[in-house]
Enzyme design. Structure first.
Site, PDB file in Angstrom:
ATOM      1  N   LYS A  61     -31.577   2.473  41.266  1.00  0.00           N
ATOM      2  CA  LYS A  61     -31.131   2.754  42.718  1.00  0.00           C
ATOM      3  C   LYS A  61     -30.874   1.232  43.474  1.00  0.00           C
ATOM      4  O   LYS A  61     -29.985   1.284  44.010  1.00  0.00           O
ATOM      5  CB  LYS A  61     -31.786   3.914  43.540  1.00  0.00           C
ATOM      6  CG  LYS A  61     -31.746   5.415  42.694  1.00  0.00           C
ATOM      7  CD  LYS A  61     -32.705   6.238  43.341  1.00  0.00           C
ATOM      8  CE  LYS A  61     -32.565   7.728  42.574  1.00  0.00           C
ATOM      9  NZ  LYS A  61     -33.695   8.403  43.337  1.00  0.00           N
ATOM     10  N   GLN A 105     -38.715   8.657  46.977  1.00  0.00           N
ATOM     11  CA  GLN A 105     -38.666   9.175  45.425  1.00  0.00           C
ATOM     12  C   GLN A 105     -39.433  10.314  45.352  1.00  0.00           C
ATOM     13  O   GLN A 105     -40.578  10.295  45.478  1.00  0.00           O
ATOM     14  CB  GLN A 105     -39.005   7.900  44.507  1.00  0.00           C
ATOM     15  CG  GLN A 105     -38.622   8.101  43.051  1.00  0.00           C
ATOM     16  CD  GLN A 105     -37.333   8.503  42.858  1.00  0.00           C
ATOM     17  OE1 GLN A 105     -36.467   7.965  43.206  1.00  0.00           O
ATOM     18  NE2 GLN A 105     -37.149   9.508  41.752  1.00  0.00           N
ATOM     19  N   ASP A 128     -30.394  11.630  50.385  1.00  0.00           N
ATOM     20  CA  ASP A 128     -30.578  12.496  49.043  1.00  0.00           C
ATOM     21  C   ASP A 128     -29.825  13.827  49.661  1.00  0.00           C
ATOM     22  O   ASP A 128     -29.741  14.863  48.727  1.00  0.00           O
ATOM     23  CB  ASP A 128     -32.039  12.665  48.892  1.00  0.00           C
ATOM     24  CG  ASP A 128     -32.450  11.754  47.430  1.00  0.00           C
ATOM     25  OD1 ASP A 128     -31.500  11.695  46.778  1.00  0.00           O
ATOM     26  OD2 ASP A 128     -33.611  11.541  47.423  1.00  0.00           O
TER      27      ASP A 128
END
Ligand code: NAP
Length: 311
Positions: A61, A105, A128
């Protein structure tokens, strides 16, 4: 299309190539935005602990964001960090006007409450799209941040040129991060949607109806060729390692290719789109922040001018 046609091979939907095109466009645009707003989009990724899979995802990412010219930072905590320390960090990043996107994460260590941590991220920085308010916005059809994998799946289907409207879409799996949100996005595109799961009595009876089949389970070869409607668009979200250590999806790819019209490979299908959509979400957050900032600056100019004028 005929099932007996043994020469038939589905077209492979090349997620890697599609993601590269999206990233290239972004790369071209970022210098223009920097000239306009005086800064680049910024993404902060928080990793807790040493899980090898998470470390790879986080690295990918960060590298992807950096490669398009974003300002991407990793904040790495040991796995014994307290939840309150993590929440404090998130609060600081929430308040920082130079931070556009925050991503924690997952999974987090067992001593942390994931829901509380995710919901601590400011709604407008939740790249997200997992914050309860963004989930609510998705289901209400109001403005929010759409989760990356489902958003990428829609792009993959659209890239085939097959219209989604009017089609029967079957989603296998009902998780909060893939199954449920992708079903809602397909509904938004006017598909007729069936969601299946472990309590679906006859999975094949459902999947064989699918013009569009999205499989998000995590079980190798769950979907065999006889479960696919000839000509269907098949999106394989699953990623697991098989006995040989190879990354595989949920669909028996080689056999399915002889029946489906379009199919995504694993790897190289959904995965690259997930990352590209993370960059898109970061860009959307940046534009939202930059526009708000410039509107507020103009208002301040108006207020200051009014004060000077009234003296
Ligand atoms: P998850 O939370 O474990 O959910 C799996 C879903 O599959 C559940 O809803 C479960 O049903 C259903 N399921 C399990 N066995 C089934 C069966 N035999 N028949 C029908 N449904 C069945 O998984 P997830 O987070 O959604 O992820 C799914 C897969 O996608 C994993 O392999 C994951 O690694 C992969 N993934 C890939 C990406 C990417 O970017 N490529 C992103 C996210 C996830 P119940 O609800 O009834 O238990």
């Amino acid at each position: 299309m005929n099932e007996d046609n043994s020469d038939h091979m589905a077209q492979i939907i090349d997620g890697k190539a599609l993601a590269t095109r999206i990233r290239e466009k972004m790369k071209d645009r970022i210098p223009q935005l920097e000239a306009q707003y005086g800064r680049r989009p910024s993404l902060y990724v928080i990793l807790v602990g040493e899980d090898p899979g998470s470390r790879i995802y986080v690295r990918n990412k960060i590298n992807a964001a950096t490669s398009v010219g974003m300002d991407a930072r990793l904040i790495h905590f040991d796995d014994d960090v307290s939840e309150s320390d993590l929440l404090n960090l998130i609060h600081v990043l929430n308040e920082d006007p130079l931070v556009d996107g925050i991503l924690v994460q997952l999974p987090l260590p067992a001593h942390m409450n994931e829901e509380r941590v995710v919901d601590a991220i400011a709604k407008d920085k939740d790249v997200d799209g997992f914050h309860a308010l963004n989930v609510g916005a998705l289901w209400q059809g109001t403005h929010g941040i759409t989760p990356c994998t489902p958003k990428g799946i829609i792009q993959l289907i659209m890239s085939t040129g097959i219209p989604i409207a009017g089609k029967i879409a079957v989603v296998v799996g009902r998780s909060n991060i893939v199954g449920k949100p992708v079903a809602k996005l397909l509904l938004d595109e006017n598909a007729t949607v069936i969601i299946t799961h472990t309590r679906t009595p006859d999975l094949k009876a459902m999947t064989t109806q699918a013009d569009i089949l999205v499989v998000a389970v995590g079980k190798e070869r769950l979907i065999t060729a006889d479960m696919i409607k000839p000509g269907a668009v098949v999106i394989d979200v699953g990623i697991t390692r098989n006995a040989d250590g190879k990354l595989v999806g949920d669909v028996d790819f080689e056999a399915a290719r002889k029946v489906a019209g379009y199919i995504t490979p694993v790897p190289g299908g959904v995965g690259p789109l997930t990352i590209a959509m993370l960059l898109k979400n970061t860009m959307e957050c940046f534009l939202n922040h930059a526009e708000t900032h410039s509107r507020v600056s103009k208002l301040w100019t108006t207020i200051i001018n009014a004060r000077i004028g009234s003296k």
